[in-house]
Scaffold this active site. Structure first.
Site, PDB file in Angstrom:
ATOM      1  N   GLU A  58       0.803  -1.221   0.000  1.00 39.74           N
ATOM      2  CA  GLU A  58       0.000   0.000   0.000  1.00 39.74           C
ATOM      3  C   GLU A  58       0.840   1.276   0.000  1.00 39.74           C
ATOM      4  OE1 GLU A  58      -0.682  -2.712   1.696  1.00 39.74           O
ATOM      5  OE2 GLU A  58      -2.670  -3.287   0.976  1.00 39.74           O
ATOM      6  N   HIS A 127     -10.844  -5.083   9.472  1.00 39.56           N
ATOM      7  CA  HIS A 127     -11.444  -4.889   8.145  1.00 39.56           C
ATOM      8  C   HIS A 127     -12.755  -4.116   8.234  1.00 39.56           C
ATOM      9  CE1 HIS A 127      -8.689  -8.147   7.002  1.00 39.56           C
ATOM     10  NE2 HIS A 127      -8.925  -7.869   5.745  1.00 39.56           N
TER      11      HIS A 127
END
Ligand SMILES: Cc1ncc(C[n+]2csc(CCOP(=O)(O)OP(=O)(O)O)c2C)c(N)n1
Ligand SMILES: Cc1ncc(C[n+]2csc(CCOP(=O)(O)OP(=O)(O)O)c2C)c(N)n1
Ligand SMILES: [Mg+2]
Ligand SMILES: [Mg+2]
Lengths: 327, 332, 327, 332
Positions: A58, A127
Site C-alpha cells: 500500500e 477490516h
C-alpha cells in the site's frame, strides 16, 4: 433515470473521464477484476493496460499515485479496505498532503485514493474501520464520502477533475444499494453539503452510511410529529460549515452521527463547530452518535450492538425532545 | 548524455559540479554552525561523485527523488544556487518560497521531484514518476537516491519490488556512506552490500566505487541506458562516505574513528578526478584552482542573493495548501 | 528537590524501573547514544545490551515491541519524531491496539511507545507534527502527554507499569526545560487530569506545550483582573472528563488549546464534551486554539505565525470576556 | 522434537494433523458456503504439509505468528478444534470468545500469537517474539508464516532485516501458494523464488517442496536447529498450492487454469505422505482411512460444541479493550 448500483455509478464516473483524458489510470490490488468491491468493474475490459494490478504494497501503491501525479498523470488508486490505509500513512500524510505546500506551490497532485470503510459484514477489527477523522486532520487533503449512488458518481467525477489529492471513501455495504443515476457525466461539487431532508425541529448531520440511517430515524419520529432535517456534508474536508450552521440555527437542536468510534471522531469537529457558531441558537446540547470505544467485534450480535444506526439516532432525538415535552 | 565514455566537456562539467557541491555545502555547514540559517542542514561533502556521476547521465526531463541530504542531488541535476541558498535562509525567493528549507527542495522544471525528510519515502514516489516515464514512451527515466539506512525501510522494498514487477525505468541509487545517523551500517543491515537487495526485488544490482565519479558515471550510464530501452530497473549501490557529521559539520553526539575518516578522505572524489584530469591534460591544476575560485564567487553571489532576498509575506502561511487557492481559509 | 531537565526525568523513570524489572528493554534509532532527544541518555551505559539500536524501520520497531510484550517483556521503543509514527500506523492501530480485544482478552501488551512532537525548531512540515488526535481515536491505546518535568517522570513510570500499550508523547522543545523533580520513583496516575492553576473566570484546557503557554496567558490577563483556571488532561486517552467539566461548570467559560492543527484535532473532542456536558453552565461558546489548516512552514516567521501560543489564548480570552465588559 | 529424521510417532502424528486440517477446512468451507457461519473464511486445503512439517519441529513454548489463512497453523501447533469452530461461529467458547472470528485466532498457551488480517503484519510481531526467545536463552524460536503476496509488503522486509541484524531466532516461512488473492505470484514479484529475498535480508534462504511434508520437516528442522543454537534467522520458502479459492471454496470472481489445479492436486500432500507411510508399512491404507474417520468424528464433535455454545453476553462488547477493566466505560 436508470436505477444503478452505487458501485456502478463509480465505475461510470471513472470510465467517463478516462475516455477523454488519457493520463488517467486506475491501479490497485486485483483491480483488473474490477476490485473486490466492484468499483472498477469492467474498466480493464474497456481501458486495457491503463487499469492494472499492483503487488500488495500500500505504501508503494500510494507513492505510485503521488509520483505519477507529480509528473503529469491523473491516477486513481484503490486501497481496498480503509484499515489498510495505515500501511500507507506516511505517503498519504507526509508526502501527498504536504508536497505542494512544502515545495512552495510548485507541485500539483491531481489524484484520487479510493478506499472502502465500515463494519456490518462480520469482518472483525481489522477490516471494518472508519478512519475519516485522521485524514480530515491533515491539511492538503480533500476528503469526500458520498452517501448515495447519485452523489457517488458525481463526487467521483469531481474528485478526478480536482487538482488536489482527494481521499474518496465509500461505505462497503452501501455499494450494493441502488438508486437512480444519470447515464451522462455530472459533478457534485466538492466542498458543498447537501440537505438530504428538510425539517424544523432538529438537525442531524450524518456521515456516509449514517445518512440513510438518519433518514430512517426521521421517518420514524415523523409519526410523533417531529420534523428532522438531515444534512450530509458529503465533503468532510474542506467542510461546508455554513450549510450546517444555517440548518442548526433554524432547528435549534443538533445531532452528529457517524459510524466511526465517537471519541475523537469526525463528529467531535462538527459538534464543536456547531456549539461554537450556533451557540446562541441552541436549545439543547449537541449530541453525538458514534461507535463505542472498542474495536469492531466479530460476533454478529456484538457487531450489531457496536454499530450505530437509526436506533441510536432516534434515542438521541428522544433525548433532545422527550415525548410529551412538545406542544 | 548517455555514452559510456564521458566527453571532455562532460568531464569538465562533472569536475565543476562536484566542486560546486563541495563549496556549497562547506558554506552551508558554516552558516548552520554560526546559526545564521535556521533548521537542519545535512551535508553532502565527500559524496559528490555519486550525484554528479549519476546526473551527468540524465536529461532535464528525467526525474530524480532526493533525500534529507539533498543539496548534492539538486546541484548535480542543475539546481540554481541562489534559489537553494535562499531556501536554506527561508526566503521568499527560495525554491520553496521559504516553506521547505534545506530538507525539502524541489525544482519541477528540472525534474527534481523533491528532497524528503522521511527516510525511504522517495522510493514509492520514484516508482510513480517511473510509471509516467514508461507511459510516455519517450525514453525518460527516474533516479531514486536513498541511503544505506533507508534500505531498511519497508517503503524501499515495496518500491523496488513494484518497479520490478511493472518493469519501470527507475534506477535506485543507494548512497552507502557507512552510517545512518550515528549508527554504522552494520547496525542497520546484516549484509555487506545493499546491492544484494536487488536479488529479492528482482532487478539487476551492482556495487560501484562511489568515490570515483568515472566509475559511477559508467555504471549509472549502463543502468540508465537499460532503463531507457525498456529493460527495467536497477539497484546501484555507491560506496561512499560523508566527511562531516550526520547533521551539520559536527553534531557532537559521537565521533567516528579517526583512521576511518582518514581512509576515506584520502579518496576524496574531487581530488581524484582532479588528478586524472590533470594527468590527461584536460584541466591543469591551475585551471582547477580557477574553477574553485569561480565557484566560490558563484557561491558568495548566491549567498548574497539569499541574504538580500525578502522574507515571505505573512499571507504565504495559508497559501499553496490547495490549488487553486480556496476563496477563504479552509477549515479554519 | 533537585532541578532537572525534562528529558532527565524521563531517563530516571526508565532507569528506576529497569533496575527492578529485567524484562524491560529500550530500543530505538540511535538510542544507545541516548536518543536524539536525550530521553534515554546514559541508559546504555548502565544497562548494556538491554538498550539497543535498531535499523531505520518504524513498523518493525513497533512490531518488536508488540511481539516482545505479547511474550512477556515490557518494551520501551522510541519512534523519534511523531511524524514517523505514520510509518508504523498499521502496527500501532491494527495490531497493538486491537490484539487484546480481538483475541478475546487473552493477550496483554505492556509496552511504551515514546515519541516526540511539535514545531518551533524550523524542521518544517515532516518533522513538526502533533498527531495525538489520531491515537486517541483508537480504542485499546492509552495516550499521555506530560507538560512539565514532574509529570514527565511520573507518567513514564506509570506508563511502564501499565499493562496496556501506552503512547507517551513529549514536546521536543519542552524537553530542554528544567524544574524540580524528585530523585525517587513516583507515579502520576494515568487517567487523571491536573488543575495546573486555579481560577474563576475561564477554564483553559491545554495539551502539552500549550500548558505553559496557557499559564503565561493567565499571568498576562491577571493584570486585567481576570482569573484563569488551567486544566492539563495529561492523559489524553482515556480522558478525565470529570475534572474538565467540573472546572467549566465553575468558570462558565472554556477554551481548549493545543498545538496540533485545529480542524479535527483533539480539542474538537474536548470542546464537544464541554459543550454537551456543561451546556447549561456555559456563558459563552467554547473556543478552540490550534494551528491553522496548513502544513508547518520552514521560515521562522511563518512558523511562529503558524504556532499557537499564549498570544492566541489571550485573544480567545479577550473574545470571551472583552475588556470593559466585566464588572 | 528436532531430529532431522522423523520418528514413527512423528510421522503418524504429522499424517493425523494434516488430515485434521484438511477435514477441518473442508467443513469450514461448507459452513461458509451455506452461510451457516458469518464473515470470511480462508481455507488451507492443499497447503497442509507446510504448517505440519514446520510445527512438528516446534515445542509448545515456541511461538508462531499466523495469517488470514491461519486454521492450518493453529491445528498444526496443537490448536483445539472445538474452540476453533466455536470462534468461527462467533461463540463465547471460541478462542477469542467470539470477538475475532476465523481470521483472528490465537492461543497464548500454545505460543500461537495470533492470526492476522493485515497482510505482512505478522513479520514485525514475530521479530518481537524472537527477541523474547533470544533474551530468555532457552533455545526457544519463533516461526512467522506469511504468503507470497505478503512478501511484497514493506513490513516483511523490515522484519527480515531487523531479525538478521539482531540475530533473532526467527524462521520466516513463506507459503508460496502461487496466488495473492486472485493475482498470480508473477504479478506480485519479478523473482521466481521468494527465498531470494533472504539475500537482501542477510540470512540463509531455502526453497522446499511444500507439498512434501517430509521435505518441509527436514528443511524446517535445520533452520530451527540453527536458530536454537543462536545462529540466527532463516527464510524458508515452501512451494505449495491452495486447492480452493482465495476466500471460501469458490468466490466466483475468477478461475485458475484447470490444468494448473490438476497439476497440484496430483501432488496432494496427504495422499503423498499416505502412500509413503503405507509403503514403509507404518500406517496401512485401512488405518489411514480409520484416521480420517476418527478425524471426521472429532470435527463433528467440535462443530456440535460450537453450535451448542452460547453467544457472547452483550456486556462482552466493551470488555477486554484494556486490562484491567476500567471502572466505567472509557471514552464514552
Ligand atoms: C522514517 C524516518 N525515520 C527516521 C528518520 C530520522 N533520520 C533522519 S536521517 C536518518 C539516517 C538516514 O540514514 P541514510 O539513509 O543512510 O542516509 P544518510 O543520512 O547517511 O545520507 C534518520 C534515521 C527519518 N527522517 N525518517
Ligand atoms: C495490508 C493488506 N493489504 C491487502 C489485504 C487484502 N488481502 C487479504 S489476503 C490477500 C492476499 C494475500 O496473499 P498471500 O500473502 O499470498 O496469502 P494467501 O492468501 O495466498 O495465503 C490480500 C491482498 C490485506 N488483508 N491486508
Ligand atoms: Mg547513510
Ligand atoms: Mg499466496
Amino acid at each position: 433515470m436508470p436505477e444503478k448500483l452505487f458501485s456502478q455509478g463509480i465505475v461510470e464516473a471513472q470510465a467517463h473521464e478516462m475516455r477523454t483524458d488519457p493520463t488517467i489510470f486506475v491501479a490497485g490490488e486485483d483491480i483488473e477484476l474490477g476490485g473486490v468491491f466492484a468499483t472498477a468493474k469492467g474498466l480493464r475490459e474497456e481501458f486495457g493496460s491503463r487499469v492494472f494490478n499492483t503487488p500488495i504494497a500500500e505504501a508503494a501503491m500510494t507513492g505510485l499515485a503521488i509520483g505519477a501525479a507529480a509528473t503529469g498523470m491523473r491516477p486513481i488508486v484503490e486501497i481496498m479496505f480503509m484499515d489498510f490505509m495505515t500501511v500507507a500513512m506516511d505517503q498519504v500524510v507526509n508526502q501527498m498532503a504536504k508536497m505542494r505546500y512544502m515545495f512552495g506551490g510548485e507541485t500539483r497532485l491531481p489524484l484520487v485514493l479510493i478506499t472502502h470503510a465500515g463494519a456490518g459484514h462480520q469482518n472483525a477489527a481489522q477490516h471494518s474501520q472508519s478512519l475519516e477523522a485522521w485524514f480530515c486532520h491533515v491539511p492538503g487533503l480533500k476528503v469526500v464520502w458520498p452517501s448515495d449512488p447519485y452523489d457517488g458518481k458525481g463526487l467521483m467525477i469531481a474528485a478526478i477533475r480536482d487538482d488536489n489529492p482527494v481521499i474518496y471513501i465509500t461505505n462497503k455495504l452501501a455499494l450494493g444499494t441502488r438508486a437512480d443515476v444519470p447515464d451522462d457525466a455530472y459533478t457534485v461539487p466538492i466542498g458543498k453539503a447537501a440537505v438530504k431532508r428538510e425539517g424544523e425541529d432538529v438537525t442531524v448531520v450524518a456521515v456516509g452510511a449514517m445518512v440513510p440511517e438518519a433518514i430512517k430515524a426521521a421517518d420514524a419520529v415523523a409519526e410523533r410529529g417531529l420534523s428532522v432535517e438531515v444534512v450530509d456534508p458529503r465533503t468532510l474536508s474542506p467542510l461546508d460549515t455554513d450549510t450546517i450552521v444555517r440548518s442548526v440555527r433554524k432547528t435549534g437542536r443538533a445531532i452528529v452521527a457517524h459510524e466511526a468510534v465517537q471519541f475523537c471522531g469526525y463528529g467531535a469537529e462538527v459538534a464543536a463547530q456547531i456549539a461554537q457558531h450556533a451557540f446562541d441558537a441552541l436549545d439543547a446540547p449537541v449530541l453525538r452518535v458514534g461507535a463505542p470505544f472498542s474495536p469492531v467485534p466479530f460476533n454478529p450480535n456484538l457487531e450489531k450492538a457496536w454499530l450505530p444506526g437509526a436506533e441510536e439516532i432516534i434515542a438521541s432525538i428522544e433525548q433532545l425532545i422527550p415525548t410529551g415535552a412538545r406542544a | 548524455m548517455c555514452a559510456m565514455e564521458p566527453t571532455e566537456a562532460q568531464l569538465v562539467e562533472m569536475f565543476r559540479r562536484m566542486v560546486r557541491i563541495r563549496e556549497f555545502d562547506e558554506r552551508a555547514g558554516l552558516l548552520l554552525e554560526r546559526a545564521i540559517v535556521p533548521g537542519a542542514v545535512h551535508l553532502y561533502v565527500g559524496e559528490e561523485a555519486v550525484a554528479v556521476g549519476v546526473c551527468a547521465q540524465l536529461n532535464d526531463d528525467d526525474y530524480i527523488t532526493s533525500t534529507h541530504r539533498g543539496h548534492g542531488h539538486l546541484i548535480a541535476k542543475g539546481g540554481d544556487l541562489g534559489k537553494m541558498f535562499a531556501e536554506i535562509y527561508g526566503k521568499a525567493t527560495g525554491y520553496c518560497h521559504g516553506k521547505g528549507g534545506s530538507m525539502h527542495m524541489a525544482d519541477q522544471s528540472l525534474g527534481i521531484l523533491g528532497a524528503n525528510g522521511i527516510v525511504g519515502a522517495g522510493g514509492p514516489i520514484a516508482a510513480g514518476a517511473g510509471y509516467t516515464c514508461k507511459f510516455r514512451k519517450q525514453g525518460q527515466v527516474t533516479v531514486c537516491f536513498f541511503g544505506d539506512g533507508a534500505a531498511a525501510e519497508g517503503s524501499m522494498h515495496e518500491a523496488g519490488n513494484l518497479a520490478a514487477v511493472l518493469n519501470l525505468p527507475v534506477i535506485f541509487v543507494c548512497e552507502n556512506n557507512l552510517y545512518g545517523e550515528f549508527a554504522h551500517v552494520d547496525e542497520h543491515h546484516a549484509i555487506s552490500d545493499i546491492a544484494d537487495m536487488a536479488t529479492g526485488w528482482g532487478m539487476a544490482g551492482a556495487v560501484v566505487d562511489g568515490m570515483d565519479v568515472l566509475a559511477v558515471f559508467e555504471a549509472a550510464g549502463e543502468a540508465i541506458a537499460r532503463a531507457r530501452r525498456g529493460e527495467g530497473p536497477t539497484l546501484l549501490e555507491c560506496k561512499t562516505y560523508r566527511f562531516y557529521d550526520h547533521l551539520g559539520r559536527d553534531y557532537g553526539l559521537t565521533k567516528r574513528p579517526e583512521d576511518e575518516i582518514a581512509h576515506w578522505k584520502a579518496r576524496d572524489p574531487i581530488a581524484r578526478l582532479g588528478t586524472a584530469l590533470a594527468e590527461r591534460s584536460l584541466i591543469s591544476a591551475a585551471d582547477q584552482d580557477r574553477i574553485v575560485e569561480e565557484t566560490r564567487a558563484e557561491i558568495e553571489a548566491a549567498i548574497a542573493f539569499a541574504q538580500e532576498s525578502p522574507e515571505p509575506a505573512p499571507s504565504a502561511l495559508l497559501e499553496d495548501v490547495y490549488v487553486p487557492e480556496p476563496a477563504g481559509t479552509t477549515n479554519g
